[in-house]
Design an enzyme around this catalytic site. Structure first.
Site, mmCIF file in Angstrom:
data_model
loop_
_atom_site.group_PDB
_atom_site.id
_atom_site.type_symbol
_atom_site.label_atom_id
_atom_site.label_comp_id
_atom_site.label_asym_id
_atom_site.label_seq_id
_atom_site.Cartn_x
_atom_site.Cartn_y
_atom_site.Cartn_z
ATOM 1 N N ARG A 158 0.858 -1.186 0.000
ATOM 2 C CA ARG A 158 0.000 0.000 0.000
ATOM 3 C C ARG A 158 0.894 1.236 0.000
ATOM 4 N NH1 ARG A 158 -2.445 3.636 3.601
ATOM 5 N NH2 ARG A 158 -4.473 4.401 2.858
ATOM 6 N N GLY A 159 0.797 2.010 -1.078
ATOM 7 C CA GLY A 159 1.691 3.123 -1.306
ATOM 8 C C GLY A 159 1.811 4.138 -0.182
ATOM 9 N N PRO A 160 0.711 4.680 0.332
ATOM 10 C CA PRO A 160 0.823 5.720 1.368
ATOM 11 C C PRO A 160 1.578 5.261 2.610
ATOM 12 C CG PRO A 160 -1.402 5.665 0.464
ATOM 13 C CD PRO A 160 -0.687 4.474 -0.092
ATOM 14 N N ASP A 161 1.617 3.963 2.865
ATOM 15 C CA ASP A 161 2.292 3.459 4.066
ATOM 16 C C ASP A 161 3.817 3.455 3.910
ATOM 17 O OD1 ASP A 161 -0.256 3.054 4.891
ATOM 18 O OD2 ASP A 161 -0.173 0.865 4.906
ATOM 19 N N ARG B 142 5.670 3.486 0.466
ATOM 20 C CA ARG B 142 6.219 3.659 -0.879
ATOM 21 C C ARG B 142 7.578 4.343 -0.851
ATOM 22 N NH1 ARG B 142 2.503 6.559 -3.209
ATOM 23 N NH2 ARG B 142 1.507 4.929 -4.443
ATOM 24 N N GLY C 182 -8.392 1.250 -14.110
ATOM 25 C CA GLY C 182 -9.527 0.973 -14.959
ATOM 26 C C GLY C 182 -9.496 -0.483 -15.341
ATOM 27 N N GLU D 42 -4.808 -8.141 -5.717
ATOM 28 C CA GLU D 42 -3.510 -8.698 -6.091
ATOM 29 C C GLU D 42 -3.173 -9.915 -5.229
ATOM 30 O OE1 GLU D 42 -1.686 -4.311 -7.324
ATOM 31 O OE2 GLU D 42 -0.911 -5.388 -5.583
#
Length: 645
Positions: free
Chosen positions: A40-43, A45, A73, A107
């Site tokens: 999870r990017g915000p955590d 990245r 998309g 994923e």
């Protein structure tokens, strides 16, 4: 630079996701990536995930890093799921808010689905400040609140799939990052596991050689670490075409995982025959492969120092394939005693003298038995282990006429595939008329059956493109109207070429020499009349020509010879031109009307007035070309494939 990189006009069709029942998917597919990194990017990245990613990239491990800020998309979702299917190793980094991302959960569910198929996919989870038990049970406030929100948007089956994936991963052995566990230590352990899995899963593509297992077992005994501590070199000696390379690759596949690092250097003879720095090129390739870094050795002394100080600290397996008298171990590696007693070298050669100066063990493959020879021939002539009854007698005659030589058995067998008895009888008579020692003449029987376009593609590969990727020559052949897709398929079917694991052209040395001989024999004393020129000496003698393809390296040219524009103007039939380290100064407006492929490597000057109407491929790698170069205007509208790095 805005024109840099690769541009291709050909459209790419997006393949559908593989079906588990598809027989072609029974072995793990080789995709674009080796590792799929999910987080999870915000955590994390910009911290932990970035450290993992950059470390993998530095180790030359092809890694997919999901960027959550990309616009999502249906097409992007399909791309992500396809990337997971085609990737070998999954590294989900599960942080406390990992479940807040439904993309991460999708994923993870796909990873678990692929892992359950039992086709070799591996999940290496990292639990980042979240306990594995928490991931398994999903009873914390964070997990419960996330799934409560999902319940308002997704059906129960989807949510159940996500929860089951978390449960499965929570039960797996992974790494738990806490305040008391160093993050660097965890990253290092993850890398070790990834490299171990990759070494075990990667196998060199080998020709099928009947009876290979007995060769491998004999070689393993010679490599034995206990009995051979003082003999680090094992040589495989025999005449060309007897399967030395195939045996070496099979042994490498079997034992390389027992070493810290390993590399397989193909075509050493060819590397060392290059006119500029063959030893340095070989050192560079070995160092890059063992250390997994992009290395460029400047001179032999520097290469020896790097090998002594950095390569020799590992227990290594190095295979040197197709070595001749030009090879000097001390000049490439320094000294053999730099390497640990557990390190091993395998050297394949047709010249036993290469091995005399070393304390070595020698393996000389015996002549293939009649039974195995017939089986190998049948595999290529009929796609079966044994010939049909009506072809048995003829097959046995072909086996003896080919002197049980594996390369001849494969190529002649492929030539006879699905042909009638009349054709078989004609080719048997032709084969019998050739002296058993003249291997190239036997192999030429298959070349003679090619169409005109197939012959042109074969000769181009033999003279220029062995070890090169397919894209550049493919676009050139397409521009020439040679129908490359069908031509390459035909050469593959006839066992005249191969596409290796790096998606590059490969050709047995017999065929490469055959191709060069065919070009040479038309005008043995008049190089300027030959259709293809690949040596500097011949290139510089050209005054007039029907030359179609030319390679020239200008690094060691004397004063006044560095301008090649006058030379180019005298080659109206040229369709392929490769110039390295030259200066192109002058008027090219009327030059090279038939040129399809132009490769200018590290050229210090490039004219702007190109008017080559048929040009399809342009490579300006390392050349002095800027954004405001006027040549872009006239070329890029026509060129289908450009490289300028």
């Amino acid at each position: 630079m805005k024109k840099s990189g690769v541009q291709a006009s050909a459209s790419l069709k997006e393949p559908s996701s593989p079906s588990p029942s598809d027989p072609k998917q029974q072995s793990l597919p080789v995709g674009e990536y080796e590792v799929f990194l999910s987080f999870r990017g915000p955590d994390i990245r910009d911290s932990f995930a970035d450290w993992v990613y950059r470390g993998l990239v530095r180790s030359k491990i092809r890694t997919f890093r999901d960027e959550e800020d990309l616009q999502r998309g249906e097409k992007m979702e399909h791309f992500l799921l396809r990337a997971i299917v085609e990737t070998k190793i999954y590294v989900p980094i599960i942080s406390p808010k990992y479940v807040d991302s439904r993309w991460c959960l999708q994923e993870l569910a796909k990873m678990v689905e692929c892992w359950k198929l039992g086709k070799g996919h591996v999940i290496l989870p990292i639990f980042y400040f979240v306990a594995p038990s928490e991931v398994k049970k999903q009873e914390s406030v964070g997990f419960k609140s996330a799934f409560k929100l999902y319940g308002e948007k997704f059906d129960a089956a989807t949510i159940g799939q996500w929860k089951e994936a978390l449960k499965q991963v929570g039960e797996m052995k992974g790494w738990h990052v806490t305040e008391h566990v160093g993050q660097g230590t965890v990253i290092n352990e993850v890398f070790v596991q990834i490299e171990s899995h990759l070494r075990n899963s990667y196998k060199l593509a080998t020709d099928e050689l009947v009876g290979i297992n007995s060769h491998v077992e004999k070689m393993k005994k010679l490599l034995n670490h206990v009995d051979s501590a003082s003999q680090k070199i094992v040589g495989i000696h025999g005449m060309s075409g007897t399967g030395k390379t195939t045996i070496a690759k099979a042994v490498y596949n079997e034992v390389s995982a027992q070493f810290d690092q390993s590399c397989f250097m193909e075509d050493v003879r060819r590397i060392l025959s290059t006119e500029n720095g063959g030893d340095v090129t070989l050192q560079t390739n070995i160092i890059s492969s063992i250390l997994k870094v992009d290395s460029q050795v400047r001179n032999v002394g520097e290469g020896i120092n790097i090998i002594r100080d950095r390569v020799c600290r590992h227990k290594v397996l190095i295979v040197l394939d197709d070595v001749d008298e030009r090879f000097d171990f001390d000049r490439v590696f320094g000294r053999l005693d730099y390497f640990s007693t557990e390190s091993r070298f395998i050297i394949t050669t047709t010249d036993k003298r290469v091995l005399i100066k070393f304390d070595h063990k020698l393996y000389e493959p015996e002549e293939m038995s009649h039974e195995y020879s017939l089986m190998l021939f049948s595999k290529h002539a009929f796609g079966a282990d044994h010939p049909p009854g009506e072809f048995l007698d003829r097959s046995e005659k072909f086996v003896e006429a080919a002197s049980r030589l594996p390369i001849a058995l494969k190529v002649i067998g492929s030539l006879l595939f699905r042909r009638d008895m009349k054709f078989w009888d004609a080719k048997l008579a032709e084969l019998r008329s050739i002296h058993p020692t003249k291997v190239q003449e036997r192999l030429r029987i298959s070349y003679n059956e090619l169409t005109y376009y197939e012959k042109q593609i074969f000769l181009d590969i033999a003279c220029f493109f062995v070890g090169e990727g397919k894209e550049i020559p493919f676009y050139m052949w397409d521009g020439c109207g040679y129908h490359p897709e069908g031509g390459i398929d035909s050469l593959l079917m006839k066992s005249l070429i191969k596409i290796n694991e790096k998606n590059q052209f490969w050709m047995h040395d017999h065929f490469r020499r055959l191709g060069e001989h065919i070009v040479h024999e038309d005008y043995p004393q008049q190089s300027f009349k030959r259709s293809r020129i690949w040596s500097n000496e011949d290139a510089l003698e050209i005054l007039r020509s029907g030359v179609e393809a030319l390679r020239i390296d200008m690094r060691n040219m004397i004063e006044g010879q560095d301008g090649v524009v006058p030379l180019m103007k005298k080659l109206p039939g040229l369709r392929y031109l490769e110039v390295a380290y030259g200066r192109l100064v002058g008027d090219l407006k009327e030059a090279l009307p038939k040129l399809r492929c132009l490769r200018l490597r590290h050229c210090s000057s490039v004219p702007a007035n190109f008017s080559m109407e048929e040009l399809t491929v342009l490579e300006l790698r390392g050349s002095t070309v800027k954004d405001d170069w006027k040549g872009w205007n006239g070329l890029l509208l026509k060129v289908k494939y450009t490289i300028s790095l």
